[in-house]
Scaffold this motif. Structure first.
Motif, PDB file in Angstrom:
ATOM      1  N   TYR A  99      -0.927   5.187   8.045  1.00 20.09           N
ATOM      2  CA  TYR A  99      -1.412   5.220   6.664  1.00 20.09           C
ATOM      3  C   TYR A  99      -0.270   4.997   5.673  1.00 20.09           C
ATOM      4  O   TYR A  99      -0.440   4.348   4.642  1.00 20.09           O
ATOM      5  N   GLU A 100       0.907   5.530   5.999  1.00 19.55           N
ATOM      6  CA  GLU A 100       2.022   5.420   5.080  1.00 19.55           C
ATOM      7  C   GLU A 100       2.567   3.999   5.013  1.00 19.55           C
ATOM      8  O   GLU A 100       3.222   3.631   4.033  1.00 19.55           O
ATOM      9  N   GLN A 102      -2.611   1.132   3.904  1.00 17.73           N
ATOM     10  CA  GLN A 102      -3.833   1.934   3.865  1.00 17.73           C
ATOM     11  C   GLN A 102      -5.109   1.087   4.052  1.00 17.73           C
ATOM     12  O   GLN A 102      -6.126   1.601   4.501  1.00 17.73           O
ATOM     13  N   ASP A 124      -5.833   9.047   6.172  1.00 18.62           N
ATOM     14  CA  ASP A 124      -4.538   9.733   6.298  1.00 18.62           C
ATOM     15  C   ASP A 124      -4.682  10.975   7.159  1.00 18.62           C
ATOM     16  O   ASP A 124      -5.702  11.673   7.119  1.00 18.62           O
ATOM     17  N   ASP A 160       2.327  11.664   3.046  1.00 23.11           N
ATOM     18  CA  ASP A 160       0.886  11.815   3.226  1.00 23.11           C
ATOM     19  C   ASP A 160       0.196  11.820   1.871  1.00 23.11           C
ATOM     20  O   ASP A 160       0.834  11.945   0.814  1.00 23.11           O
TER      21      ASP A 160
END
Length: 898
Positions: free
Chosen positions: A444-445, A448, A474, A510
Motif C-alpha cells: 500500500y505504501e 494504492q 492498507d 500506513d
C-alpha cells in the motif's frame, strides 16, 4: 504651616510693604545635569543682600525656603542663603512629567496656570518659596517651563503595517494609514514628515494635520493597479521628526492588492473535434473542456452548460458535467442516432459574458459486433473496483474472464494491458476462460491504486476493453519512524518552568488510524519532563540546574493506532548549558595561618582553597588581596598566599586580610573570605636592660645598710613572647673587697645586701649581671655592669670614675641562674658560734651581759677572717683582668621553617 500661621496672625503693619505674592518665570531644557543654575531669587526679586552698602548688623540675613517639597521640589535645589535655584540630581524628563498633549501640564503645588505661558505645549514645574525674615517676608510663586529637546525618535506602534487597496482604485485615491508614528517630543521635535523607501512608481505619501496638531500619513495611488500582474507590494515607511539633527523611525508597510471581478473565463481553443465508435459502451469518456479565469476565489468560479442551440437529442446522448466540463456517453448509439453532433458549450463566470467552445462529435458506425468480455470476480468488488489487502500472497486470484464472439465466426484473443503485479493467463482445460491473479505481494505504501484493462480483439481487428481498478487496502505493517534516532538538545540552566525543548516528529507510512502517531516518554525519563502525546512537544516543567545534573538521557516512543499497535524508540539527550549563577565559594569563610616570624620573603604561607560550581569560563576563579596588597600577594591560579617581605612579630603580631574571588562570568560574581595570619614568636631578641642605663653608673651604699636591704635592681624587658620573654638574672662576675656581700634575685633582678658591712668592706664593688631569657632552642642574654660604692660619702667622684673606666678583672662564673636561691651561708656561719655562746652563758651567769657581748665579737671576727684570707683589702687596687663584654651579647640563631 505653623510658621505661616504665626506670620499671618502677627502685627501685619510690620511687614505690609513686603508681604505680597510675587511670580517668577524661568525656563530650562530637560535632561540637564545636577548643579545647573536656573535663577537667583534674591537677584530677580531685587532683595537687599548683606554685601550691600548697609552694615551687616542692620540687615538680618535672608532665608529662602520651599513651602513644601512636592513633586516639583525633587527636581531642584534651593540655596537657603543666596536664593540660587539649581537643578538637582534627579534628571528632568519632560516626556515622563508632561504626558498630556493639550494645554499646559503643571507639576508642583500651585492650582492655577497663568495665561502668560509661552505656548500650549508648555510643561511647568510650580514651586512656592517663602522669603524670611518678617521684614522681607513674601510668598514667591516660581514657574519653571521645561523646554523640550529632541531626545526621542519617532516610533511606530506596530512593526508591520498592512494596507489593502482594490485593484480598480483610481489614481489619486487616498488611504489613511491607521498606525501613524508616535514621538513623545513636541513641536518641531515631533513627527513632521513621512516617506516611502520604495514607491514602485505607483504610490506616494501625504500628511494631513488635524486641529489638535496630529499628523496622519495617507497613501496615495499614483498609477493603475492590476492584481493579476502583482498582488502585493512590500516597502518601508519612514517617519522623520523636525529636530536637529532629525531622528527617524520605520516600519514595514505591506500593500495588498485586493481582487475584483475584472476577468472572465476563456477557452484556449474555439473548437474541439472528437471521434466516437458506435459500439462504445455507456459512460465512455468523450471529451473534457476547460476554461480559465484569472481572478481569485468566487470571482474565478466557472460552470459549464450547453448552449440553447444544442438540440435535445444531443443533450440526451451526451452528458456534460457542469463543474468539470467532462462529456460522457449517456445512452446507446443505435442505427437512428445521427452521425455528427455539434455541442456548443458555454463557460460561465459571475458577471461575465460566457466563453464559447464547440465540440464536434463524429460517430463511426460499426458493422459487426465486437467481442464480449464477461468478468466473474473472486475478490471483493464494488462498482468495478476490486479490493485487495496488501501483503496478500502471490498468485492470489482476482477474477475469471469469459471471452465471447457474438457472431461466433471470428477467433478472439485476450491480453492484459496496464502496469502492476498482475497476470492474465488462460485457464485450462477450458477455452476462452482466463484467470487474473497477482504475481507478487502488494504494498500500500508503494502504490494504492492500479488501473488495468482486459483487452479482447477478433481477427477482424475489432477489440473491446474492460477496465479493472484494483484498490490496495492498507494493513498495519509499518512502525512509526522518527526523523532522528538520536535527538540532541541543549537548554540553559535556570530555565522558566514549562520551557519548550523540541517538537518530536515521527511518520508512519500506513494510512488512517494505523498511521496516526502518539508520543510517550520512556520509563527512564525523569518525571519533570513532559511530552504531549498528540503534538510531540517536549517540555520541562521545572528549572534545571547544571550543577545538580548536566546531562539527561532517556528514551521516547512513537506508537501508532493500529491493531496490534507498532512502535519505535528514539533517544533524547539534553545538555544543560551553564549560566553564571554560582559565586566562587571558599572552603572556609575564615582562614587562619600560623607563621613563624622572620619567615623568608615570598615563602608559602598557606593555600586558599576556593571552588566555583559553574563550568568553563564561568567557573574560572581569580583571587586578589583586597587589603594589605603592599605586603602580601596571592597566586591567582593556585591560591598560594605569600608575603613579599620577611615578617617581624615584634612590629606586628597578626594580620587580617580580605581575599576576593571573582569568576570569569559576565557579569562576574564574587565572594570574599577573611584570612588571619598569626606570627609565631621565635627567640630573636635578647633581653634589653633598661636599668642601669650604663656600665659607668654607680650607686653609693652606706656602711650602715642592714642585711637583707634592697640596694638596687636590674630591670630588663624582652620583645619576644612566652618562654622567649621569661627573664632570669644572675651574677656571673664579681669584683670588690667582699663581693659575696651582694645577691641578686633571679626572678626580679633585685640586688640585696647579704651581710653587714664592716670598716674593711669599704670600696668599689663591680657585679657583672647576666640577663638571660628562656628561649628555645638556644636562650639569648645580655650583660650589664652594676657598680656599687660602699662608703659614707662620695668625696672624690673623679677618682671613682677613673676606676670605672678601667677594664675590670672579673672571672666569669658559668652557672645557670636559679630562680629560687636560699642564702644559707650566713646561717651556717652563725650556727658555728652558738655552742660558745651557750657555754659562756652557763659559766658566767652573773656577768652574762659582758661575757655575751665579748663572745659575739670574738665569733664574728673569727668567721669573717676565715673568708677574707685570699682577698686584697685595699679598694684602690686596680682591676688587672680584662673581660670582653662583647662576647656576652646576643648569639646568632637559626629558626627552622614551620
Amino acid at each position: 504651616h505653623l510658621l505661616l500661621f504665626l506670620l499671618f496672625v502677627g502685627p501685619f503693619n510690620c511687614f505690609a510693604s513686603y508681604s505680597r505674592a510675587t511670580e517668577l518665570f524661568y525656563s530650562l531644557n530637560e535632561g540637564l545635569p545636577a548643579g545647573v543654575l536656573i535663577g537667583s531669587l534674591a537677584r530677580d526679586l531685587r532683595l537687599p543682600t548683606t554685601g550691600g552698602q548697609h552694615p551687616a548688623a542692620a540687615q538680618p540675613p535672608l532665608s529662602f525656603t520651599l513651602a513644601s517639597r512636592g513633586l516639583g521640589g525633587q527636581y531642584v535645589q534651593l540655596d537657603n542663603r543666596s536664593g540660587e535655584l539649581l537643578t538637582s540630581a534627579v534628571e528632568i524628563d519632560r516626556e515622563a512629567l508632561c504626558v498630556e498633549s493639550s494645554g499646559a501640564t503643571v507639576f508642583g503645588e500651585a492650582a492655577a496656570v497663568s495665561s502668560s505661558f509661552p505656548s500650549s505645549e508648555s510643561c511647568l514645574l510650580l514651586l512656592d518659596v517663602l522669603v524670611l525674615p518678617q521684614e522681607y517676608f513674601r510668598l514667591v510663586k516660581v514657574k519653571i517651563a521645561i523646554r523640550d529637546v529632541n531626545d526621542n525618535a519617532p516610533r511606530f506602534p506596530v512593526p508591520h503595517i498592512r494596507l489593502s487597496v482594490p485593484e480598480n482604485a483610481p489614481v489619486n485615491t487616498r488611504l489613511a494609514i491607521e498606525h501613524p508614528a508616535l514621538d513623545p517630543d513636541v513641536g518641531t521635535n515631533g513627527v513632521q514628515t513621512y516617506r516611502l523607501r520604495d514607491n514602485y512608481g505607483v504610490f506616494t505619501l501625504d500628511v494631513e494635520e488635524n486641529e489638535s496638531g496630529e499628523r496622519t500619513p495617507y497613501l496615495i495611488v499614483m498609477g493603475p493597479l492590476d492584481r493579476e500582474t502583482r498582488e502585493e507590494y512590500v516597502t518601508v515607511i519612514i517617519a522623520e521628526d523636525g529636530g536637529t539633527p532629525p531622528l527617524v523611525g520605520s516600519a514595514t508597510l505591506t500593500i495588498g492588492i485586493s481582487d475584483i471581478n475584472d476577468n472572465c473565463p476563456q477557452f484556449s481553443d474555439s473548437q474541439l473535434n472528437v471521434t466516437l465508435y458506435g459500439n462504445s459502451s455507456l459512460g465512455t469518456h468523450v471529451a473534457t473542456v476547460h476554461a480559465v479565469d484569472m481572478d481569485l476565489g468566487s470571482n474565478a468560479q466557472i460552470t459549464y452548460s450547453y448552449s440553447q442551440k444544442v438540440p435535445q437529442p444531443s443533450r440526451d446522448l451526451f452528458h456534460l458535467d457542469e463543474s468539470t466540463g467532462t462529456i460522457t456517453l449517456s445512452s446507446k448509439v443505435d442505427g437512428d442516432t445521427p452521425r455528427l453532433h455539434r455541442l456548443i458549450i458555454l463557460g460561465n463566470g459571475p458577471g461575465c459574458i460566457p466563453a464559447v467552445i464547440t465540440v464536434l462529435v463524429t460517430i463511426i458506425k460499426v458493422m459487426m459486433r465486437p467481442p464480449e468480455v464477461v468478468p466473474r470476480f473472486i475478490a471483493n468488488e464494488a462498482e468495478g473496483v476490486v479490493y485487495l489487502k496488501e501483503l496478500e500472497p502471490i498468485n492470489t486470484p482476482i477474477a475469471f474472464f469469459t471471452i465471447k464472439d457474438p457472431d461466433e465466426k471470428y477467433k478472439v484473443n485476450c491480453y492484459l494491458d496496464g502496469d502492476g503485479p498482475f497476470r492474465l493467463s488462460p485457464y485450462k482445460p477450458y477455452n476462452n476462460e482466463y484467470l487474473l491473479e497477482t504475481t507478487k505481494p502488494l504494498d500500500y505504501e508503494t502504490q494504492q491504486l492500479y488501473e488495468i484493462s482486459v483487452v479482447a480483439w477478433n481477427s477482424e481487428g475489432f477489440h473491446v476493453n474492460k477496465i479493472i481498478k484494483v484498490q490496495v487496502l492498507d494493513d498495519n505493517d509499518n512502525s512509526p519512524v522518527f526523523s532522528q534516532q538520536l535527538i540532541e538538545l541543549s537548554i540553559e540552566e535556570n530555565n522558566v518552568p514549562n520551557a519548550f525543548l523540541t517538537k518530536l516528529h515521527a511518520t508512519d507510512a500506513d494510512s488512517g488510524e494505523r498511521g496516526q502517531v502518539s508520543y510517550f516518554l520512556g520509563p527512564d525519563a525523569p518525571s519533570y519532563f513532559s511530552l504531549d502525546k498528540t503534538t510531540g512537544v517536549l517540555t520541562v516543567s521545572t528549572q534545571l540546574d547544571r550543577e545538580e545534573k548536566e546531562k539527561y538521557r532517556y528514551t521516547v516512543k512513537a506508537v501508532d493506532s493500529g491493531f496490534p499497535p507498532r512502535e519505535s524508540i528514539a533517544t533524547v539527550t539534553i545538555t544543560v548549558l551553564d549560566k553564571n549563577d554560582n559565586s566562587p565559594r571558599f572552603i572556609n569563610k575564615d582562614f587562619s595561618f600560623f607563621v613563624p616570624e622572620n619567615f623568608p620573603g615570598f615563602g608559602e604561607i598557606g593555600v586558599i582553597s576556593v571552588t566555583d560550581a559553574d563550568a568553563g569560563q564561568n567557573g574560572w576563579v581569580a583571587l586578589s588581596v583586597l587589603n594589605g596588597s603592599d605586603i602580601f600577594v596571592i597566586d591567582t591560579g593556585k591560591g598560594v598566599l605569600r608575603a613579599k617581605v620577611s615578617l617581624d612579630r615584634e612590629q606586628q603580631s597578626s594580620y587580617i586580610l580580605w581575599i576576593e574571588a571573582v569568576d570569569g562570568g559576565d557579569p562576574a560574581l564574587s565572594s570574599t573570605a577573611k584570612i588571619t595570619i598569626l606570627l609565631l614568636d621565635i627567640n630573636d631578641n635578647p633581653p634589653l636592660v633598661l636599668f642601669p642605663q650604663s656600665n659607668m653608673s654607680y650607686l653609693l651604699v652606706l656602711p650602715s645598710t642592714l642585711p637583707g636591704s634592697l640596694i638596687t635592681e636590674v630591670y630588663a624587658v624582652d620583645k619576644d613572647t612566652g618562654m622567649n620573654a621569661v627573664i632570669a638574672y644572675s651574677i656571673i662576675g664579681r669584683r670588690g673587697p667582699r663581693p659575696e656581700s651582694f645577691r641578686i634575685d633571679p626572678k626580679t633582678g633585685n640586688i640585696t645586701l647579704e651581710e653587714s658591712l664592716m670598716q674593711n668592706d669599704y670600696g668599689l664593688y663591680r657585679l657583672l649581671v647576666k640577663v638571660s631569657d628562656h628561649g628555645y632552642p638556644e636562650p639569648l642574654h645580655s650583660t650589664v655592669m652594676v657598680n656599687l660604692f660602699v662608703n659614707d660619702t662620695v668625696s672624690n667622684e673623679s677618682y671613682i670614675e677613673s676606676l670605672l673606666r678601667k677594664e675590670p678583672d672579673i672571672s666569669i662564673e658559668e652557672k645557670q641562674p636559679q630562680i629560687s636561691i636560699e642564702p644559707t651561708h650566713k646561717k651556717m656561719e652563725s650556727a658555728s658560734c652558738m655552742p660558745t655562746l651557750v657555754a659562756l652563758s652557763i659559766i658566767s651567769l652573773g656577768s652574762i651581759a659582758l661575757v655575751t657581748g665579748m663572745g659575739i665579737y670574738i665569733c664574728l671576727r673569727k668567721g669573717k677572717k676565715h673568708h677574707r684570707a685570699d682577698e686584697n683589702l685595699e679598694v684602690q687596687i686596680p682591676l688587672n683582668g680584662r673581660i670582653n663584654l662583647h662576647m656576652l651579647e646576643k648569639k646568632p640563631m637559626e629558626i627552622s621553617n614551620i
